[in-house]
Design a protein around this motif. Structure first.
Motif, PDB file in Angstrom:
ATOM      1  N   GLN A  65       0.833  -1.205   0.000  1.00 26.38           N
ATOM      2  CA  GLN A  65       0.000   0.000   0.000  1.00 26.38           C
ATOM      3  C   GLN A  65       0.866   1.254   0.000  1.00 26.38           C
ATOM      4  O   GLN A  65       0.590   2.219  -0.747  1.00 26.38           O
ATOM      5  N   ASN A  68       2.479   1.797  -3.480  1.00 26.05           N
ATOM      6  CA  ASN A  68       1.514   2.350  -4.438  1.00 26.05           C
ATOM      7  C   ASN A  68       1.249   3.834  -4.175  1.00 26.05           C
ATOM      8  O   ASN A  68       1.130   4.634  -5.114  1.00 26.05           O
ATOM      9  N   GLN A  69       1.159   4.200  -2.895  1.00 24.63           N
ATOM     10  CA  GLN A  69       0.921   5.601  -2.554  1.00 24.63           C
ATOM     11  C   GLN A  69       2.113   6.467  -2.942  1.00 24.63           C
ATOM     12  O   GLN A  69       1.946   7.575  -3.462  1.00 24.63           O
ATOM     13  N   LYS A  71       4.291   6.000  -5.329  1.00 21.79           N
ATOM     14  CA  LYS A  71       4.368   6.181  -6.784  1.00 21.79           C
ATOM     15  C   LYS A  71       3.259   7.090  -7.304  1.00 21.79           C
ATOM     16  O   LYS A  71       3.455   7.831  -8.266  1.00 21.79           O
ATOM     17  N   SER A  72       2.099   7.050  -6.664  1.00 18.14           N
ATOM     18  CA  SER A  72       1.024   7.953  -7.091  1.00 18.14           C
ATOM     19  C   SER A  72       1.346   9.399  -6.724  1.00 18.14           C
ATOM     20  O   SER A  72       1.029  10.323  -7.484  1.00 18.14           O
ATOM     21  N   VAL A  73       2.011   9.596  -5.568  1.00 21.02           N
ATOM     22  CA  VAL A  73       2.435  10.952  -5.198  1.00 21.02           C
ATOM     23  C   VAL A  73       3.521  11.441  -6.143  1.00 21.02           C
ATOM     24  O   VAL A  73       3.544  12.606  -6.546  1.00 21.02           O
ATOM     25  N   VAL A  75       3.949  10.747  -9.254  1.00 20.34           N
ATOM     26  CA  VAL A  75       3.385  11.132 -10.548  1.00 20.34           C
ATOM     27  C   VAL A  75       2.916  12.578 -10.537  1.00 20.34           C
ATOM     28  O   VAL A  75       3.037  13.309 -11.528  1.00 20.34           O
ATOM     29  N   CYS A  76       2.395  13.008  -9.380  1.00 25.94           N
ATOM     30  CA  CYS A  76       1.850  14.369  -9.270  1.00 25.94           C
ATOM     31  C   CYS A  76       2.860  15.383  -8.742  1.00 25.94           C
ATOM     32  O   CYS A  76       2.513  16.556  -8.548  1.00 25.94           O
ATOM     33  N   ARG A  82      10.464  14.928 -10.048  1.00 27.56           N
ATOM     34  CA  ARG A  82      10.104  13.701 -10.749  1.00 27.56           C
ATOM     35  C   ARG A  82      11.223  13.265 -11.694  1.00 27.56           C
ATOM     36  O   ARG A  82      11.548  12.086 -11.780  1.00 27.56           O
ATOM     37  N   ASN A  90      13.324   0.267  -7.705  1.00 33.05           N
ATOM     38  CA  ASN A  90      12.540   0.498  -6.493  1.00 33.05           C
ATOM     39  C   ASN A  90      13.413   0.711  -5.251  1.00 33.05           C
ATOM     40  O   ASN A  90      13.198   1.680  -4.510  1.00 33.05           O
TER      41      ASN A  90
END
Length: 276
Positions: A65, A68-69, A71-73, A75-76, A82, A90
């Motif tokens: 979890q 995933n969080q 990598k989503s952060v 992206v933004c 970035r 990783n």
């Protein structure tokens, strides 16, 4: 102490379900002699394994979890940050994010850096927990059944699942057929009319059944004897699913010899029936 299975479904529909009704049904099963299985104990090294495996499962879940969080952060995040982290594996990505400097949060860009730093450190901490639990699980398995991890295709996770299914008192399993039934790999009659066939028992411990399946898949990929068996049975007209069912039954017998060696010596195993 006697283990009582789930009450009869017809009786449950007729009389309903409450704790009192279930207790009475269990008592009647014991008094009538229908329930004779010894209950699984939890006062030895296998209970240690169960607790370690429980902690490891939750640690893996929360690490996934957090990854995933993160990598989503990412992206933004702002383009400069970035791009500086692009192309990293990783482990290196988590290491670089954990080393991000902490500063006053004055906008979304700073908040993203702070969040990446926290998530990366959480991932590293959970990875340390998982590695420690892997070591403890392996040590507990070797202390309980020294030769189990030497069986082809058996790793710490599959060994732990099979030991947990058997419990701290594997002597309650009369034979390797009992262990196969416990793992849901025992053949049961499924004939209809003139068609004679068998299928695998749909009961038993699903985690142990999944462990046997993973062992069989590993052997089909890496073990020569299992590959030869697959080719021979395919030539006889069996499907790959049917062959895997047979192999699971054979693996259950081999594992039982390590889990309950005293029972194996007292009751020599009989040849396993073809499960197809």
């Amino acid at each position: 102490m006697t283990e009582v299975n789930q009450p009869d479904k017809v009786a449950r529909r007729r009389h309903g379900k409450t704790d009192a009704i279930d207790a009475e049904a269990a008592a009647r099963a014991v008094l009538s002699g229908r329930a004779t299985a010894a209950a699984k104990t939890s006062d030895g090294p296998v209970e240690m394994l169960r607790l370690f495996k429980l902690a490891k499962g939750s640690a893996i879940k929360f690490r996934t979890q957090a990854i995933n969080q993160l990598k989503s952060v990412l992206v933004c995040a702002d383009a400069e940050l970035r791009e500086s982290l692009a192309g990293l594996s990783n482990p290196k990505l988590f290491q670089q994010c954990a080393l991000l400097t902490q500063s006053e949060v004055s906008g979304p860009a700073d908040a993203a850096r702070h969040t990446l730093r926290l998530l990366a450190r959480r991932i590293q901490h959970l990875t340390e927990e998982i590695n420690d639990l892997n070591k403890r699980i392996t040590e507990a398995i070797r202390a309980r059944t020294p030769g189990l991890l030497d069986v082809h295709g058996v790793g710490p996770d599959t060994a732990a699942a099979l030991l947990i299914s058997a419990g701290d008192n594997p002597e309650r399993l009369d034979s390797e057929a009992s262990f196969a039934a416990l793992c849901g790999t025992s053949p049961v009659e499924a004939s209809s009319g003139k068609t004679q066939r068998r299928r695998l028992n749909r009961g038993g411990d699903r985690q142990a059944n999944a462990a046997l399946y993973r062992i069989v898949l590993s052997r089909l990929r890496w073990a020569g004897p299992s590959q030869d068996y697959l080719r021979r049975r395919l030539a006889e007209g069996k499907t790959k699913r049917e062959i895997i069912c047979c192999l699971k039954r054979y693996v259950a017998r081999e594992i039982y010899r390590h889990i309950a060696p005293a029972n194996t010596a007292a009751h020599p195993t009989e040849p396993a029936r073809d499960t197809t």
